[in-house]
Design an enzyme around this catalytic site. Structure first.
Site, PDB file in Angstrom:
ATOM      1  N   HIS A  78       5.461  53.288 155.045  1.00 46.66           N
ATOM      2  CA  HIS A  78       4.776  52.005 155.189  1.00 46.66           C
ATOM      3  C   HIS A  78       5.590  50.994 154.388  1.00 46.66           C
ATOM      4  O   HIS A  78       5.654  51.062 153.160  1.00 46.66           O
ATOM      5  CB  HIS A  78       3.338  52.090 154.679  1.00 46.66           C
ATOM      6  CG  HIS A  78       2.443  52.870 155.585  1.00 46.66           C
ATOM      7  ND1 HIS A  78       1.268  53.464 155.158  1.00 46.66           N
ATOM      8  CD2 HIS A  78       2.544  53.147 156.920  1.00 46.66           C
ATOM      9  CE1 HIS A  78       0.702  54.083 156.184  1.00 46.66           C
ATOM     10  NE2 HIS A  78       1.453  53.901 157.255  1.00 46.66           N
ATOM     11  N   GLU A  81       4.574  49.291 151.017  1.00 46.38           N
ATOM     12  CA  GLU A  81       4.105  50.142 149.917  1.00 46.38           C
ATOM     13  C   GLU A  81       5.342  50.615 149.160  1.00 46.38           C
ATOM     14  O   GLU A  81       5.892  51.679 149.417  1.00 46.38           O
ATOM     15  CB  GLU A  81       3.262  51.290 150.468  1.00 46.38           C
ATOM     16  CG  GLU A  81       2.020  50.767 151.213  1.00 46.38           C
ATOM     17  CD  GLU A  81       1.259  51.830 151.990  1.00 46.38           C
ATOM     18  OE1 GLU A  81       1.498  53.033 151.736  1.00 46.38           O
ATOM     19  OE2 GLU A  81       0.433  51.462 152.845  1.00 46.38           O
ATOM     20  N   HIS A 187       3.083  56.532 148.994  1.00 47.44           N
ATOM     21  CA  HIS A 187       2.360  55.402 149.570  1.00 47.44           C
ATOM     22  C   HIS A 187       1.767  54.561 148.444  1.00 47.44           C
ATOM     23  O   HIS A 187       1.894  54.888 147.264  1.00 47.44           O
ATOM     24  CB  HIS A 187       1.248  55.897 150.501  1.00 47.44           C
ATOM     25  CG  HIS A 187       1.752  56.538 151.756  1.00 47.44           C
ATOM     26  ND1 HIS A 187       1.810  55.887 152.958  1.00 47.44           N
ATOM     27  CD2 HIS A 187       2.244  57.788 151.979  1.00 47.44           C
ATOM     28  CE1 HIS A 187       2.308  56.694 153.879  1.00 47.44           C
ATOM     29  NE2 HIS A 187       2.577  57.863 153.309  1.00 47.44           N
ATOM     30  N   GLU A 266      -0.258  58.701 146.622  1.00 49.67           N
ATOM     31  CA  GLU A 266      -0.599  57.273 146.570  1.00 49.67           C
ATOM     32  C   GLU A 266      -0.540  56.868 145.099  1.00 49.67           C
ATOM     33  O   GLU A 266      -1.365  57.308 144.294  1.00 49.67           O
ATOM     34  CB  GLU A 266      -2.004  57.051 147.122  1.00 49.67           C
ATOM     35  CG  GLU A 266      -2.219  57.564 148.534  1.00 49.67           C
ATOM     36  CD  GLU A 266      -2.006  56.490 149.590  1.00 49.67           C
ATOM     37  OE1 GLU A 266      -1.623  55.366 149.211  1.00 49.67           O
ATOM     38  OE2 GLU A 266      -2.233  56.786 150.778  1.00 49.67           O
TER      39      GLU A 266
END
Length: 704
Positions: A78, A81, A187, A266
């Protein structure tokens, strides 16, 4: 942003900046130039934009593929990110600079082949131009979410409805060229360790291991970060599906199709983290990054070779009674080395390969943070491969196999065996299809409709029975023939067997199987625990058809449909339901009824089903417009069977005839009434004669 970064050997860079795209490429090139014996930069692909997806390979003999576990870190698929992007650049520098001086870093480089891809979506990160990340966006240059673009174990090759993107194809090819033991992709947007699976509620066979390593990552982070960092969900750890379902994600693709242990990390609540905060996030995470890499060196490991030639053998290594959904691993073709991380316990390990006799090792103990070395020499033997399953019906299918090598002993029997459980044997249902070398075809019979099966070929020699690989298939549904027929959606939260969904105009909204609508409108199913529900968080015209299995209504008189539904109004939005039918699989959907009003409580509907046919479908089209959702439960199909109706009509006709005869032939002197031919009336015989007479106009071939 920095467009020129000067790396100094032995001097730690302060990574409080984002590089321009050209500076990024230069940095990667400089790593190799400064550490040519430890670092090699590879181009995974060059995108149509001209930007490159680069990966750094780090190992002590970097130009040689050694018998060592391969590990992969990759970030920022992404594009907006970006925290992991810079942290991966810093990790490359950390491993190279600390080699030879820091024992932990040195051991990793000496005993692993480490691949680090800092930027998996350069077109997304530099969408606003090569000189800044300020215009970064989630998607690639084609507007596609790359973390929904991979083949999915449950939802097929293209779960997002998009063609595979150049980035996706490049990483799929890259994974196929390697044997990654473990991996992670980075992420942002929250702070949590997300472990498999993402696509379904079923837990991984290694769920205890995943919880163990995920907890280790988060708990180590907590020792070196503010108390509010990485505390999301279960204090920084979650199962992917428990959080939210993802179809087409990289994590499940790597785990299922490449037998790799990949996790999603994340690592920042803010997607495009201010550059000044990057050093702090490195300090929070780098110890955990090292610990997770080390996990790839633990567990069962060894070399698998041919007992006669000593050559490496590409074999399957399976923990019997433990592995499921592709958690087994395979030894490499180049060296025959294998690596199987696993939680502490005692296991049975099975090693198998075509043309070799399977070997099984029982009661193997393993502890956390340890490696158990087991080298295996496989003895050549007969081998067989399983043919694809074709011609699948509700009760039959066709498979077979090929005897790929006969070995020193003659093949005396061959065929396929099948079961609803994995790894069927000749103790299960099986065929016998000749003997000897070559290919054979097998017909599977006695199957149940709408059922999942495992099939594998087998061959028998004087030394025993050898099996080919498992192939799975599902029998077709067949027609629903028994009525009344009922569906209450009590299938554990999954779509019932033989139902289907059809998104209208790629609505990208599916029916789900939950209790009520999931938020109290309604609070529960009408009956049981689950019901079907379709809802969306936009007011767009999103329609999806929920389709029943095919049913044969030709034997019913006056078939009818009953169902319960709700569609509660959420100001200013009202969801809608339409009911359709069609009379064949290729037929056109015909509207039966439309429901547009506010229904806050479960409401029953009854509809006559016209045009009854031998292949009849009913479709419930939900139109989710940001109301509380269209919910459906307790679907019932009823009708009077034709034969029962005929029998009733005949009996009524017989009774009328008897009354007529009695009127014309009153009983005299206690005698039975006579027919017009003078013979006594025998009611069963008369019924049969009348039945024939009644049926002849309907069935001319009915026997006299």
């Amino acid at each position: 942003m920095q467009d020129q970064i000067k790396l100094l050997k032995g001097t730690k860079t302060t990574w409080n900046f984002y590089p321009t795209y050209d500076a990024y490429v230069a940095l990667m090139t400089d790593f190799q130039a400064m550490y040519p014996t430890l670092c090699h930069i590879e181009t995974i692909t060059t995108l149509p934009s001209g930007r490159k997806i680069l990966v750094a390979k780090i190992s002590d003999n970097v130009t040689t593929d050694e018998a060592e576990p391969e590990f992969l870190y990759t970030s920022s698929m992404h594009g907006d990110e970006t925290t992991g992007y810079v942290l991966m650049l810093q990790l490359i520098e950390y491993l190279l600079q600390n080699y030879g001086t820091n024992q932990e870093a040195t051991d990793l480089v000496n005993n692993m082949e480490i691949y680090i891809n800092p930027l998996a979506n350069p077109d997304g990160t530099y969408y606003g131009g090569n000189n800044s990340v300020s215009g970064a966006r989630r998607y690639n240059i084609n507007g596609v979410d790359l973390n929904r673009n991979y083949p999915d174990p449950e939802d097929g090759d293209h779960p997002d409805g998009e063609a595979w993107q150049p980035e996706t194809v490049a990483f799929m090819n890259f994974a196929g060229q390697h044997d990654f033991v473990a991996a992670a992709n980075f992420h942002g947007g929250v702070e949590v360790v997300n472990y498999p699976w993402d696509t379904w509620a079923t837990r991984s066979a290694d769920d205890d291991w995943w919880q163990f390593v995920s907890r280790e990552y988060a708990d180590t982070v907590h020792l070196h970060s503010p108390s509010t960092y990485m505390d999301y969900l279960n204090n920084g750890v979650t199962n992917g599906y428990d959080w939210y379902e993802v179809a087409g994600g990289r994590q499940d693709y790597m785990n299922y199709f490449h037998h790799c242990r990949e996790v999603t990390l994340e690592i920042s609540d803010v997607k495009l983290l201010p550059a000044a905060q990057l050093p702090a996030h490195w300090n929070y995470n780098f110890r955990s990054l090292i610990l997770y890499m080390k996990q790839a060196t633990y567990g069962f490991r060894g070399l698998i070779t041919d007992q006669v030639t000593g050559n490496p053998v590409e074999a399957k290594v399976m923990l019997t009674g433990h592995d499921a959904l592709n958690t087994e691993v395979y030894s490499t073709a180049l060296h025959g080395d294998y690596y199987r991380p696993v939680k502490a316990g005692t296991y049975t390990l099975e090693v198998s390969a075509p043309c070799y006799i399977t070997q099984t090792f029982t009661n193997l103990p393993i502890a956390d943070y340890t490696a158990f070395s087991l080298n295996v020499q496989l003895v050549p033997g007969a081998g067989v491969s399983t043919a694809a399953v074709t011609s699948i019906t509700a009760t039959t299918a066709v498979s077979g196999g090929t005897v790929v090598c006969e070995g020193p002993l003659q093949v005396t029997a061959r065929g396929v065996c099948w079961s609803t459980s994995a790894n069927p044997t000749i103790q299960d249902a099986h065929t016998v299809d000749g003997a000897g070398y070559g290919s054979f075809t097998s017909t599977l019979t006695g199957l149940s409709a709408s059922s999942g099966y495992f099939v594998r070929a087998y061959i028998t020699t004087g030394s025993g029975t050898t099996y080919g690989e498992n192939i799975t298939f599902t029998t077709s549904c067949g027609l629903i023939l028994a009525f009344p027929w009922y569906e209450g959606f009590e299938n554990g939260g999954s779509m019932p067997d033989c139902w289907a969904q059809q998104q209208i105009n790629n609505s990208n909204v599916n029916w789900t199987y939950i209790s009520g609508n999931g938020s109290g409108h309604p609070a529960a199913a009408h009956g049981g625990v689950y019901n079907a529900c379709m809802k969306d968080n936009t007011s767009a015209d999103n329609k999806t058809l929920l389709i029943t299995p095919p049913m044969n209504l030709s034997g019913l008189i006056n078939p009818s449909l009953q169902f319960w539904h709700t569609q509660a109004y959420w100001s200013p939005d009202q969801d809608e339901l339409k009911v359709f039918y069609k009379t064949s699989v290729s037929g056109t959907w015909i509207l039966l009824q439309t429901y547009t009003s506010n229904l806050t409580a479960w409401t029953v509907e009854n509809l006559a089903l016209p045009d009854a046919s031998a292949e009849y479908y009913i479709g419930f089209e939900g139109n989710a417009k940001y109301g509380y959702g269209v919910c459906l439960d307790d679907v019932l199909i009823t009708g009077t069977p034709l034969l029962c109706w005929l029998h009733h009509k005949i009996r009524m006709w017989v009774l009328r005839q008897e009354r007529l005869i009695i009127l014309l032939n009153p009983i005299q002197h206690g005698q039975r009434p006579a027919t017009r031919h003078g013979a006594a009336l025998h009611r069963p015989e008369t019924e049969m004669v009348l039945f024939r007479r009644f049926m002849m106009p309907i069935r001319p071939d009915f026997p006299e």
